[in-house]
Design a protein around this motif. Structure first.
Motif, PDB file in Angstrom:
ATOM      1  N   PHE A  75       0.838  -1.196   0.000  1.00 52.17           N
ATOM      2  CA  PHE A  75       0.000   0.000   0.000  1.00 52.17           C
ATOM      3  C   PHE A  75       0.873   1.246   0.000  1.00 52.17           C
ATOM      4  O   PHE A  75       1.982   1.234   0.502  1.00 52.17           O
ATOM      5  CB  PHE A  75      -0.914   0.015   1.235  1.00 52.17           C
ATOM      6  CG  PHE A  75      -1.809  -1.174   1.319  1.00 52.17           C
ATOM      7  CD1 PHE A  75      -2.949  -1.260   0.552  1.00 52.17           C
ATOM      8  CD2 PHE A  75      -1.504  -2.220   2.173  1.00 52.17           C
ATOM      9  CE1 PHE A  75      -3.773  -2.356   0.618  1.00 52.17           C
ATOM     10  CE2 PHE A  75      -2.324  -3.326   2.259  1.00 52.17           C
ATOM     11  CZ  PHE A  75      -3.462  -3.401   1.479  1.00 52.17           C
ATOM     12  N   LYS A  76       0.318   2.348  -0.504  1.00 45.64           N
ATOM     13  CA  LYS A  76       1.092   3.579  -0.610  1.00 45.64           C
ATOM     14  C   LYS A  76       1.310   4.257   0.737  1.00 45.64           C
ATOM     15  O   LYS A  76       2.390   4.731   1.027  1.00 45.64           O
ATOM     16  CB  LYS A  76       0.399   4.552  -1.566  1.00 45.64           C
ATOM     17  CG  LYS A  76       0.536   4.167  -3.009  1.00 45.64           C
ATOM     18  CD  LYS A  76      -0.059   5.215  -3.896  1.00 45.64           C
ATOM     19  CE  LYS A  76       0.122   4.835  -5.344  1.00 45.64           C
ATOM     20  NZ  LYS A  76      -0.474   5.812  -6.243  1.00 45.64           N
ATOM     21  N   SER A  77       0.280   4.349   1.557  1.00 45.53           N
ATOM     22  CA  SER A  77       0.445   5.066   2.813  1.00 45.53           C
ATOM     23  C   SER A  77       0.594   4.127   4.000  1.00 45.53           C
ATOM     24  O   SER A  77       0.219   4.451   5.116  1.00 45.53           O
ATOM     25  CB  SER A  77      -0.690   6.054   3.047  1.00 45.53           C
ATOM     26  OG  SER A  77      -1.924   5.493   2.800  1.00 45.53           O
ATOM     27  N   SER A  78       1.143   2.992   3.760  1.00 41.23           N
ATOM     28  CA  SER A  78       1.574   2.060   4.782  1.00 41.23           C
ATOM     29  C   SER A  78       0.442   1.637   5.704  1.00 41.23           C
ATOM     30  O   SER A  78      -0.592   1.175   5.257  1.00 41.23           O
ATOM     31  CB  SER A  78       2.749   2.661   5.538  1.00 41.23           C
ATOM     32  OG  SER A  78       3.299   1.736   6.416  1.00 41.23           O
ATOM     33  N   PHE A  79       0.621   1.796   7.003  1.00 40.03           N
ATOM     34  CA  PHE A  79      -0.305   1.238   7.984  1.00 40.03           C
ATOM     35  C   PHE A  79      -1.663   1.929   7.979  1.00 40.03           C
ATOM     36  O   PHE A  79      -2.669   1.324   8.336  1.00 40.03           O
ATOM     37  CB  PHE A  79       0.317   1.305   9.377  1.00 40.03           C
ATOM     38  CG  PHE A  79      -0.491   0.585  10.413  1.00 40.03           C
ATOM     39  CD1 PHE A  79      -0.573  -0.795  10.404  1.00 40.03           C
ATOM     40  CD2 PHE A  79      -1.179   1.283  11.382  1.00 40.03           C
ATOM     41  CE1 PHE A  79      -1.327  -1.472  11.351  1.00 40.03           C
ATOM     42  CE2 PHE A  79      -1.925   0.625  12.335  1.00 40.03           C
ATOM     43  CZ  PHE A  79      -2.000  -0.754  12.313  1.00 40.03           C
ATOM     44  N   MET A  80      -1.734   3.194   7.580  1.00 43.48           N
ATOM     45  CA  MET A  80      -3.022   3.897   7.567  1.00 43.48           C
ATOM     46  C   MET A  80      -3.986   3.285   6.561  1.00 43.48           C
ATOM     47  O   MET A  80      -5.193   3.319   6.771  1.00 43.48           O
ATOM     48  CB  MET A  80      -2.818   5.384   7.277  1.00 43.48           C
ATOM     49  CG  MET A  80      -2.318   6.160   8.470  1.00 43.48           C
ATOM     50  SD  MET A  80      -3.305   5.930   9.964  1.00 43.48           S
ATOM     51  CE  MET A  80      -4.834   6.668   9.481  1.00 43.48           C
ATOM     52  N   ASP A  81      -3.486   2.739   5.465  1.00 39.62           N
ATOM     53  CA  ASP A  81      -4.372   2.059   4.521  1.00 39.62           C
ATOM     54  C   ASP A  81      -4.939   0.789   5.120  1.00 39.62           C
ATOM     55  O   ASP A  81      -6.065   0.401   4.826  1.00 39.62           O
ATOM     56  CB  ASP A  81      -3.628   1.714   3.231  1.00 39.62           C
ATOM     57  CG  ASP A  81      -3.575   2.866   2.262  1.00 39.62           C
ATOM     58  OD1 ASP A  81      -4.378   3.800   2.431  1.00 39.62           O
ATOM     59  OD2 ASP A  81      -2.747   2.831   1.350  1.00 39.62           O
ATOM     60  N   VAL A  82      -4.176   0.118   5.953  1.00 42.16           N
ATOM     61  CA  VAL A  82      -4.629  -1.146   6.540  1.00 42.16           C
ATOM     62  C   VAL A  82      -5.614  -0.895   7.675  1.00 42.16           C
ATOM     63  O   VAL A  82      -6.639  -1.565   7.764  1.00 42.16           O
ATOM     64  CB  VAL A  82      -3.425  -1.973   7.045  1.00 42.16           C
ATOM     65  CG1 VAL A  82      -3.885  -3.211   7.766  1.00 42.16           C
ATOM     66  CG2 VAL A  82      -2.524  -2.349   5.884  1.00 42.16           C
ATOM     67  N   ALA A  83      -5.348   0.063   8.540  1.00 37.15           N
ATOM     68  CA  ALA A  83      -6.152   0.219   9.749  1.00 37.15           C
ATOM     69  C   ALA A  83      -7.080   1.431   9.738  1.00 37.15           C
ATOM     70  O   ALA A  83      -8.231   1.320  10.126  1.00 37.15           O
ATOM     71  CB  ALA A  83      -5.232   0.309  10.958  1.00 37.15           C
TER      72      ALA A  83
END
Length: 109
Positions: A75-83
């Motif tokens: 994902f492009k924006s790392s953990f913020m896309d996941v959570a």
């Protein structure tokens, strides 16, 4: 020159496919958690706390199992896309299923 390298770091169709898969995981999980909350008879803040606890657990599972601890690869924006990002999108689905199941189970009490 480093900014130009970041532009080509991600292949956009693959990132979109990853976002779609993540959205499906969160939507189906919110339906399951909403069903469980409705059947358990949770009301008020207890239902929202139940959602947040399960959201943290599901996001952690996706992060550690599916992303292998490094979501910046997928994902492009790392953990913020996941959570963070899909939380409010699936909250409405959770509330819908939660109230529906609660009404179906406890309608004649």
């Amino acid at each position: 020159m480093a900014d130009q390298a970041d532009v080509y770091k991600y292949f956009e169709p693959t990132v979109q496919l990853n976002n779609l898969a993540l959205s499906n995981i969160h939507t189906l999980a919110s339906w399951g958690v909403g069903t469980a909350a409705g059947i358990l008879g949770l009301t008020g803040w207890n239902g929202f706390i139940f959602f947040v606890i399960n959201w943290i657990a599901i996001s952690a599972l996706v992060f550690f199992v599916k992303c292998k601890g490094d979501s910046s690869v997928y994902f492009k924006s790392s953990f913020m896309d996941v959570a963070g990002t899909p939380m409010f999108n699936t909250l409405l689905s959770y509330v819908l299923v939660w109230t529906l199941m609660h009404a179906l189970v406890y309608i004649y009490d």
